[in-house]
Design an enzyme around this catalytic site. Structure first.
Site, PDB file in Angstrom:
ATOM      1  CG  ASP A 137      -3.289  -4.208   4.983  1.00  0.00           C
ATOM      2  OD1 ASP A 137      -2.410  -3.332   5.117  1.00  0.00           O
ATOM      3  OD2 ASP A 137      -4.361  -4.009   4.384  1.00  0.00           O
ATOM      4  CD  GLU A 138      -5.688  -5.908   1.155  1.00  0.00           C
ATOM      5  OE1 GLU A 138      -6.693  -6.482   0.694  1.00  0.00           O
ATOM      6  OE2 GLU A 138      -5.541  -4.670   1.149  1.00  0.00           O
ATOM      7  CB  VAL A 139       2.740  -7.620   1.604  1.00  0.00           C
ATOM      8  CG1 VAL A 139       4.052  -7.404   0.854  1.00  0.00           C
ATOM      9  CG2 VAL A 139       2.614  -6.634   2.762  1.00  0.00           C
ATOM     10  CG  ASP A 193      -2.695  -9.197   6.444  1.00  0.00           C
ATOM     11  OD1 ASP A 193      -3.545  -8.627   7.163  1.00  0.00           O
ATOM     12  OD2 ASP A 193      -2.844  -9.336   5.216  1.00  0.00           O
ATOM     13  CG  HIS A 245      -2.024  -1.031   1.132  1.00  0.00           C
ATOM     14  ND1 HIS A 245      -3.152  -0.871   0.352  1.00  0.00           N
ATOM     15  CD2 HIS A 245      -2.134  -2.251   1.724  1.00  0.00           C
ATOM     16  CE1 HIS A 245      -3.925  -1.957   0.482  1.00  0.00           C
ATOM     17  NE2 HIS A 245      -3.316  -2.808   1.302  1.00  0.00           N
TER      18      HIS A 245
END
Length: 535
Positions: free
Chosen positions: A330-332, A383, A270
């Site tokens: 998160d969301e890597v 995460d 992000h």
């Protein structure tokens, strides 16, 4: 005789109005519902000309207390909106015969110049009787919550006269952390939209503003240390940024309402907007043996990354007074790291094999240690825990994935971590009908675990992500839907499980929000006495 007849008819009209006035009854309720509330049919007439706030003789806080002095002025205008706007003609008091009414506020500890924190005591006792209300609290933050409850107890009859019923309240929050997340990266939210949200949060007794201030699309935070982050990363370097002055204004507006401001600087993913103003921060992606020209997450293999993050976090510490900072995690996406030959060499050197979760763990552990060295408490998304990272024990974990969130609560609390729940309160997702009932039905401690584990759930938050939200629709999308989570996080769960019983109270509160200038959307068919006029 004519004169006497006219007087007699006027007297009859006033008596009739007085009788009709007495038949108007208040719908019981404060939102969120206090832990204990006892109301009687006895009611007292209020007049703005004869109404005042004062400090109790035994109060540690007295005149000059910034938080409460400002709150007295603010709540006078909220309680008597007609008088504050200059539209009160005073004739109504000819038949309601109000007496002087004093709200006396006593605080045990002064604390007027500080900031609310994770240990702030928000409890209060409120006693409303003939001619007075006595509000007692340990801190000024508890007094703010009590003033909000008192303001909701005051009501008007059909002729505009103000009343309050005899009431006893003993109240305190169920959870210490009751948050609301705004995303100001996907769409820039002007300062007034953020300040209005803080106002509505205070009305709902939410106490943490989670400011997801930057993300992939834009970097609107104007950094003192790295000005190019917003110069090159914001949607526009002048019109779509938050200056240091803007940030200070948000923090102070929040403080005066007992609201903490927790910033989030999410990495290593992000971060696309970060790379525009900070060369060599992001990982170059490769296509075969050559760079593709695109970039992935923050590059965790070079020292310059950690030097940059340390300087940025030092600035965050100096700007944001709260002890918490959200580090994201998160969301890597690992695809870019996998493509980069330098990253693969680093992985081999560190003995990570091909497990890129270990690389993210290496990065996040370094950032969390930096934060700890700055005496800040880290919040990270779930995460980070799911990748089995070595997390400092005082780190707060936030659950955002809806699937099996109860099982996640069990695992995290079993590991001894404090937890925040946001998964069931992503209210940027909308559906037709009364979807507030879904939020209202959430039971944050309904998971498999010991009583000690359940105490580690310190609260939760409503999230309003910004893909489809800007200042045009932010307020009606948030309110009154966010109020459902606000009550769940404040009130006794056993007393508030029935959404049908809650509905009339929430409907009335939604009308109160409208009157206070918050364009809260309708709950269902119906009307408010004071409708939003579309301007």
């Amino acid at each position: 005789m004519a004169h006497t007849g006219t007087y007699s008819r006027r007297l009859q009209v006033w008596l009739l109005l007085a009788v009709v006035s007495l038949t108007v009854e208040q719908v019981d309720g404060v939102w969120p519902l206090p832990q204990q509330i006892f109301q009687s049919a006895d009611r007292y007439s209020l007049s703005p000309q004869l109404f005042s706030f004062t400090y109790g003789r035994d109060s540690a806080a007295q005149s000059g207390c910034s938080v409460l002095d400002a709150a007295f002025k603010r709540y006078f205008s909220i309680i008597f909106p007609d008088f504050a706007k200059g539209t009160d003609n005073g004739l109504r008091y000819l038949w309601s015969e109000p007496n002087p009414f004093v709200v006396s506020v006593s605080v045990k500890s002064r604390g007027c110049d500080g900031y609310p924190d994770e240990d702030s005591d928000e409890s209060y006792n409120l006693s409303v009787s003939d001619g007075q209300a006595v509000l007692r609290s340990v801190t000024v933050w508890g007094s703010l919550r009590g003033l909000e409850s008192f303001s909701q107890l005051v009501y008007q009859d059909d002729y505009g006269s103000y009343f309050v019923n005899k009431t006893e309240i003993v109240d305190f929050p169920r959870f210490a952390f009751r948050g609301l997340l705004l995303d100001t990266s996907r769409h820039y939210l002007p300062l007034h939209a953020i300040l209005k949200t803080l106002d509505a949060m205070a009305y709902s007794k939410l106490n943490v503003f989670h400011w997801h201030i930057v993300d992939d699309p834009s970097f609107p935070y104007q950094s003192r240390t790295f000005p190019d982050l917003s110069n090159k990363g914001a949607f526009h370097p002048f019109t779509h940024i938050y200056t240091q002055s803007d940030v200070m204004r948000v923090i102070e507006h929040a403080r005066m309402r007992g609201i903490r401001v927790v910033p989030e600087f999410d990495s290593p993913g992000h971060t696309q907007s970060w790379g525009k103003g900070q060369p060599d921060l992001l990982t170059p992606c490769y296509k075969g043996d050559v760079p593709s020209g695109s970039f992935g997450p923050v590059d965790p293999t070079v020292d310059t990354t950690y030097k940059f993050m340390e300087r940025l976090l030092k600035e965050v510490k100096s700007v944001f007074p709260d002890s918490y900072v959200h580090l994201g995690g998160d969301e890597v996406s690992f695809a870019c790291w996998q493509s980069n030959p330098n990253v693969r060499k680093f992985m081999e050197k560190m003995g990570f094999g091909k497990d890129f979760t270990k690389l993210e763990s290496f990065y996040m552990e370094s950032i969390m240690n930096m934060t700890a060295a700055l005496n800040k408490t880290s919040i990270v998304w779930q995460d980070v825990f799911d990748y089995h990272e070595r997390i400092p024990q005082d780190t707060v974990l936030e659950i955002w994935k809806f699937e099996r969130y109860q099982a996640e609560l069990s695992k995290m609390t079993k590991a001894g971590h404090r937890v925040l729940l946001s998964a069931p309160w992503y209210i940027n997702h909308i559906s037709y009908g009364q979807d507030w009932r879904i939020s209202y039905a959430v039971q944050p401690q309904n998971f498999s675990g010991t009583e000690e584990q359940k105490k580690l759930v310190i609260g939760g938050e409503v999230a309003m992500w910004g893909e489809y939200v800007d200042a045009t629709n932010l307020t009606p999308r948030l309110w009154p839907r966010a109020c459902a989570a606000a009550e769940r996080l404040w009130s006794d769960e056993e007393k508030t499980l029935n959404a049908d019983l809650a509905f009339p109270r929430l409907e009335r509160f939604r009308c109160e929000l409208l009157r206070r200038g918050i364009q809260a959307e309708p709950l269902f068919v119906g009307h408010c006495k004071h409708e939003y006029n579309g301007q």
